[in-house]
Design an enzyme around this catalytic site. Structure first.
Site, mmCIF file in Angstrom:
data_model
loop_
_atom_site.group_PDB
_atom_site.id
_atom_site.type_symbol
_atom_site.label_atom_id
_atom_site.label_comp_id
_atom_site.label_asym_id
_atom_site.label_seq_id
_atom_site.Cartn_x
_atom_site.Cartn_y
_atom_site.Cartn_z
ATOM 1 N N ASN A 9 -14.299 -18.678 -27.032
ATOM 2 C CA ASN A 9 -14.852 -17.720 -27.995
ATOM 3 C C ASN A 9 -16.328 -17.543 -27.665
ATOM 4 O O ASN A 9 -17.135 -18.426 -27.940
ATOM 5 C CB ASN A 9 -14.657 -18.272 -29.416
ATOM 6 C CG ASN A 9 -15.349 -17.420 -30.462
ATOM 7 O OD1 ASN A 9 -15.734 -16.275 -30.195
ATOM 8 N ND2 ASN A 9 -15.512 -17.964 -31.658
ATOM 9 N N TRP A 10 -16.641 -16.405 -27.060
ATOM 10 C CA TRP A 10 -18.009 -16.198 -26.571
ATOM 11 C C TRP A 10 -18.959 -15.765 -27.690
ATOM 12 O O TRP A 10 -20.165 -15.660 -27.459
ATOM 13 C CB TRP A 10 -18.003 -15.171 -25.439
ATOM 14 C CG TRP A 10 -17.313 -15.637 -24.183
ATOM 15 C CD1 TRP A 10 -16.840 -16.900 -23.932
ATOM 16 C CD2 TRP A 10 -17.036 -14.859 -23.014
ATOM 17 N NE1 TRP A 10 -16.280 -16.937 -22.679
ATOM 18 C CE2 TRP A 10 -16.374 -15.710 -22.085
ATOM 19 C CE3 TRP A 10 -17.258 -13.521 -22.651
ATOM 20 C CZ2 TRP A 10 -15.961 -15.268 -20.838
ATOM 21 C CZ3 TRP A 10 -16.846 -13.078 -21.401
ATOM 22 C CH2 TRP A 10 -16.207 -13.943 -20.508
ATOM 23 N N LYS A 11 -18.436 -15.451 -28.839
ATOM 24 C CA LYS A 11 -19.268 -15.037 -29.982
ATOM 25 C C LYS A 11 -20.232 -13.915 -29.558
ATOM 26 O O LYS A 11 -19.886 -13.103 -28.710
ATOM 27 C CB LYS A 11 -20.004 -16.246 -30.570
ATOM 28 C CG LYS A 11 -19.073 -17.423 -30.862
ATOM 29 C CD LYS A 11 -19.725 -18.478 -31.687
ATOM 30 C CE LYS A 11 -18.803 -19.688 -31.748
ATOM 31 N NZ LYS A 11 -19.207 -20.661 -32.746
ATOM 32 N N HIS A 93 -11.888 -16.666 -38.185
ATOM 33 C CA HIS A 93 -12.851 -17.662 -37.690
ATOM 34 C C HIS A 93 -13.777 -18.054 -38.835
ATOM 35 O O HIS A 93 -14.116 -17.248 -39.699
ATOM 36 C CB HIS A 93 -13.650 -17.087 -36.522
ATOM 37 C CG HIS A 93 -14.485 -18.115 -35.827
ATOM 38 N ND1 HIS A 93 -15.724 -18.504 -36.298
ATOM 39 C CD2 HIS A 93 -14.241 -18.862 -34.723
ATOM 40 C CE1 HIS A 93 -16.203 -19.438 -35.491
ATOM 41 N NE2 HIS A 93 -15.332 -19.675 -34.534
ATOM 42 N N GLU A 95 -16.839 -18.407 -39.032
ATOM 43 C CA GLU A 95 -18.049 -17.582 -39.196
ATOM 44 C C GLU A 95 -17.716 -16.288 -39.936
ATOM 45 O O GLU A 95 -18.547 -15.750 -40.670
ATOM 46 C CB GLU A 95 -18.695 -17.335 -37.821
ATOM 47 C CG GLU A 95 -19.370 -18.605 -37.321
ATOM 48 C CD GLU A 95 -19.371 -18.797 -35.824
ATOM 49 O OE1 GLU A 95 -19.184 -17.820 -35.074
ATOM 50 O OE2 GLU A 95 -19.556 -19.951 -35.390
ATOM 51 N N GLU A 165 -10.076 -25.607 -36.932
ATOM 52 C CA GLU A 165 -11.492 -25.745 -36.601
ATOM 53 C C GLU A 165 -12.257 -26.240 -37.828
ATOM 54 O O GLU A 165 -12.635 -25.441 -38.690
ATOM 55 C CB GLU A 165 -12.068 -24.401 -36.166
ATOM 56 C CG GLU A 165 -11.415 -23.827 -34.926
ATOM 57 C CD GLU A 165 -12.362 -22.908 -34.175
ATOM 58 O OE1 GLU A 165 -12.626 -23.178 -33.011
ATOM 59 O OE2 GLU A 165 -12.862 -21.943 -34.774
ATOM 60 N N GLY A 171 -20.075 -25.836 -33.390
ATOM 61 C CA GLY A 171 -21.437 -25.599 -32.921
ATOM 62 C C GLY A 171 -22.421 -26.681 -33.318
ATOM 63 O O GLY A 171 -23.631 -26.507 -33.185
ATOM 64 N N SER A 211 -16.827 -28.149 -31.113
ATOM 65 C CA SER A 211 -17.614 -28.934 -30.153
ATOM 66 C C SER A 211 -16.757 -29.601 -29.078
ATOM 67 O O SER A 211 -17.007 -30.751 -28.702
ATOM 68 C CB SER A 211 -18.487 -29.958 -30.885
ATOM 69 O OG SER A 211 -19.400 -29.294 -31.748
ATOM 70 N N GLY A 232 -16.159 -22.836 -28.165
ATOM 71 C CA GLY A 232 -17.272 -21.915 -28.352
ATOM 72 C C GLY A 232 -18.331 -22.135 -27.286
ATOM 73 O O GLY A 232 -18.222 -21.644 -26.164
ATOM 74 N N GLY A 233 -19.357 -22.916 -27.617
ATOM 75 C CA GLY A 233 -20.506 -23.102 -26.737
ATOM 76 C C GLY A 233 -20.153 -23.441 -25.300
ATOM 77 O O GLY A 233 -20.711 -22.855 -24.357
HETATM 78 C C1 PEP Z 1 -15.791 -21.838 -32.190
HETATM 79 O O1 PEP Z 1 -16.701 -21.084 -32.436
HETATM 80 O O2 PEP Z 1 -14.637 -21.460 -32.345
HETATM 81 C C2 PEP Z 1 -16.121 -23.180 -31.715
HETATM 82 C C3 PEP Z 1 -15.173 -24.068 -31.695
HETATM 83 O O3 PEP Z 1 -17.427 -23.402 -31.314
HETATM 84 P P1 PEP Z 1 -18.010 -24.725 -30.606
HETATM 85 O O4 PEP Z 1 -17.058 -25.101 -29.504
HETATM 86 O O5 PEP Z 1 -19.346 -24.300 -30.085
HETATM 87 O O6 PEP Z 1 -18.091 -25.773 -31.656
#
Ligand code: PEP
Length: 249
Positions: A9-11, A93, A95, A165, A171, A211, A232-233
């Site tokens: 997920n590149w956001k 998600h 967010e 999640e 994040g 994470s 994500g990151g």
């Molecule tokens: C996400 O945004 O779905 C996520 C899991 O982010 P991260 O891996 O950065 O925690």
């Protein structure tokens, strides 16, 4: 047997060129027995679907409208996503839930719209740290899951995957332990079996997100009910994302 699934997920990150280069790196990385997905920013979807066309990489929107078409300024429909080559929509998600206030009911409408208009869906669920401390993790995740999938038939459910999640792990660098994540995954599989039957419960993929890194991916995905990762990151850097894909195989 559920095929492992690892998605990035590149956001709201990367520019067009970086998105293309990253998509090419993922496309060219040999994988065996793992489904790989990318969720680029909307404006990069066309570039990424072109870069990965004909490959094993599935590309999706990070969001989609609950409406089919019309006067909804700023929205993008599932049909539009499909038209440019996306095959999946990320829905619910944290967010979207917590920054933009999307409710379970609104998310359920998006799930139905995306499925009806030909996309697969990855439905995200997860508790906040306060909800976990209050002992409400299972209740919150159960409510989000059953609301999001309410009324779907088995054919539609076969095109859904779930991402657990925990909001406190997204994040933050803080990861659920394999035991913590595994307990929620097993619980959610039981919820799916109870609501839709054992066949659906056994077949639906439940990914973990929060994470995930190369250093923790293997032990998380070794848990029997964890069928992959939503990243994500770490999905923004091939040197981190590609080893996570490898850890799933
Ligand atoms: C996400 O945004 O779905 C996520 C899991 O982010 P991260 O891996 O950065 O925690």
């Amino acid at each position: 047997m559920r095929t492992p699934y690892v998605a990035g997920n590149w956001k709201m990150n990367l520019d067009r060129r970086a998105a293309r280069d990253l998509a090419v790196a993922v496309r060219d990385h040999a994988v065996s027995g793992v489904d790989v997905g990318l969720f680029p920013a909307l404006v990069h979807l066309d570039e990424v679907t072109r870069a990965t066309a004909g490959s094993h990489v599935r590309v999706g929107g990070q969001n989609c409208s609950d409406e089919q078409e019309g006067a909804f300024t700023g929205e993008v429909s599932a049909r539009m996503l499909k038209d440019i080559g996306a095959t999946v929509a990320l829905v619910g998600h944290s967010e979207r839930r917590h920054v933009y206030g999307e409710s379970d009911e609104f998310i359920a409408r998006k799930v139905r719209r995306a499925l009806e208009d030909g996309l697969e869906v990855m439905l995200c669920v997860g508790e906040t740290i306060e909800e976990r401390r209050d002992g409400r993790t299972e209740a919150v995740c159960q409510a989000q899951l059953t609301a999001g999938l309410e009324g779907l038939d088995h054919a539609a459910l076969a095109r859904v995957s779930v991402a657990y999640e925990p909001v406190w792990a997204i994040g933050t660098g803080e990861t659920a332990s394999p035991e913590q994540a595994g307990a929620v995954h097993s619980y959610l599989r039981g919820v799916l079996s109870g609501a839709f039957g054992d066949e659906v419960g056994a077949a639906m993929r439940i990914l973990y997100g929060g994470s995930v890194k190369p250093t923790n991916a293997a032990e998380l995905m070794a848990v029997p009910d964890i069928d992959g990762a939503l990243v994500g990151g770490a999905s923004l850097r091939p040197e981190l994302f590609l080893p996570i894909i490898d850890a799933a195989s």
